[in-house]
Design an enzyme around this catalytic site. Structure first.
Site, short mmCIF file in Angstrom:
data_model
loop_
_atom_site.label_atom_id
_atom_site.label_comp_id
_atom_site.label_asym_id
_atom_site.label_seq_id
_atom_site.Cartn_x
_atom_site.Cartn_y
_atom_site.Cartn_z
N ASP A 11 88.33 18.74 5.32
CA ASP A 11 87.91 17.39 5.14
C ASP A 11 86.61 16.82 5.35
OD1 ASP A 11 88.80 14.67 6.01
OD2 ASP A 11 88.79 15.39 7.61
N ASP A 13 85.37 13.36 6.39
CA ASP A 13 84.59 12.56 7.31
C ASP A 13 84.63 13.56 9.01
OD1 ASP A 13 83.45 10.49 6.11
OD2 ASP A 13 85.84 9.46 5.58
N ASP A 135 90.47 16.66 11.02
CA ASP A 135 90.77 16.15 12.01
C ASP A 135 92.36 15.10 12.38
OD1 ASP A 135 89.59 14.44 10.42
OD2 ASP A 135 88.84 13.27 11.94
#
Lengths: 183, 183
Positions: A11, A13, A135
């Site tokens: 991922d 961000d 996240d």
């Protein structure tokens, strides 16, 4: 014959790129005081009219262009790249203008990762990989491989996934996986 | 309990959006005469200095914004959407500026497909779906589900995949699949 390398999806961000840091800068500039991400999530700021207005910055061209890199991310991704097939998988599709910025950011900071290994999507259940570091719990829940939760202020109470607190822990985890695969 | 719907991944360029048509317009405008896509591929125009120069149009903002929709595509995708989970999967990543244009194009012409079901990538081996409709053999070769070749001037001699010549044949194919799944 060599075994094909396993595939890791990363991922962007708040895993590779420190979006929260820039968002808090933006918050401070607009509101005149700084808050923490913990305060932000504990008080569900995104659901307030103020939070909704501030979130509009994510739609602006350029917002994602100059995010700082997360600590130790570059060195560890360079190391992972020697042992695994690396794909970057970002749920960028909500933010029309973020996509050219994110592609430029990757080219600037991670030039060894070819554009063919970058994916911008929405629903990550479409991703076929052995590992996903993310996240957001929603992305790990639908993932068919091994989901790895990268710590963030909004996921501190989550217990269902292997947690990696930072990029040094990412490296330590995959050192263990490589040993297991070799034995 | 309902069975989860099967997932179809749809390529955009020259499957949903008539990229070749616009490219030939561009060729004609630059060169003063019109060619066919068959002539274009038979003569490997992309490898010529002229072809390389003309291909630069694909990098320009706006080029992908106003492509015509392929014949019968809208009606058939609307029909497929009732029976399958639909993802749009475009290898847009090479073309930085195409991504906002392609997202807008989808929103304009296919507003019933949510942005969360759109994917921009490079290497489509990352895609997890039951079917992929694509005009490029390289994308079908690495696909783990059922690959369906959408006819284009550059793939006329290909024999390894089920060929669908147009969107009416797409509909007929999936009518058959639905009958098989129901029996």
């Amino acid at each position: 014959m060599n075994t094909p390398r396993k595939r890791i999806a990363l991922d962007m961000d708040d895993v590779m790129a420190n979006l929260s840091h820039k968002f808090l800068d933006h918050y401070e500039k607009e509101k005149g005081h700084r808050i923490t991400m913990k305060y932000f999530w504990d008080n569900d700021i995104y659901s307030t009219p103020d939070g909704k207005r501030l979130r509009q910055c994510l739609f602006e061209p350029g917002f994602f262009a100059d995010l700082p890199i997360m600590d130790n991310c570059l060195e560890v991704v360079q190391w992972l790249y020697k042992h695994y097939e690396i794909f970057i998988v970002s749920a960028a599709m909500e933010f029309r203008n973020s996509m050219p910025d994110k592609r430029d950011w990757m080219e600037k900071h991670f030039p060894f990762i070819h554009w063919s290994n970058i994916v911008f999507c929405g629903d990550k259940s479409i991703i076929d990989a052995d590992y996903l570091i993310d996240d957001h719990v929603k992305n790990l829940i639908t993932f068919k491989g091994k989901g790895l939760l990268f710590s963030a202020a909004h996921n501190t109470n989550e217990k269902r996934f292997t947690r990696l607190n930072n990029w040094l822990e990412v490296k330590a985890f995959f050192e263990g996986e490589l040993k297991k695969d070799a034995s």
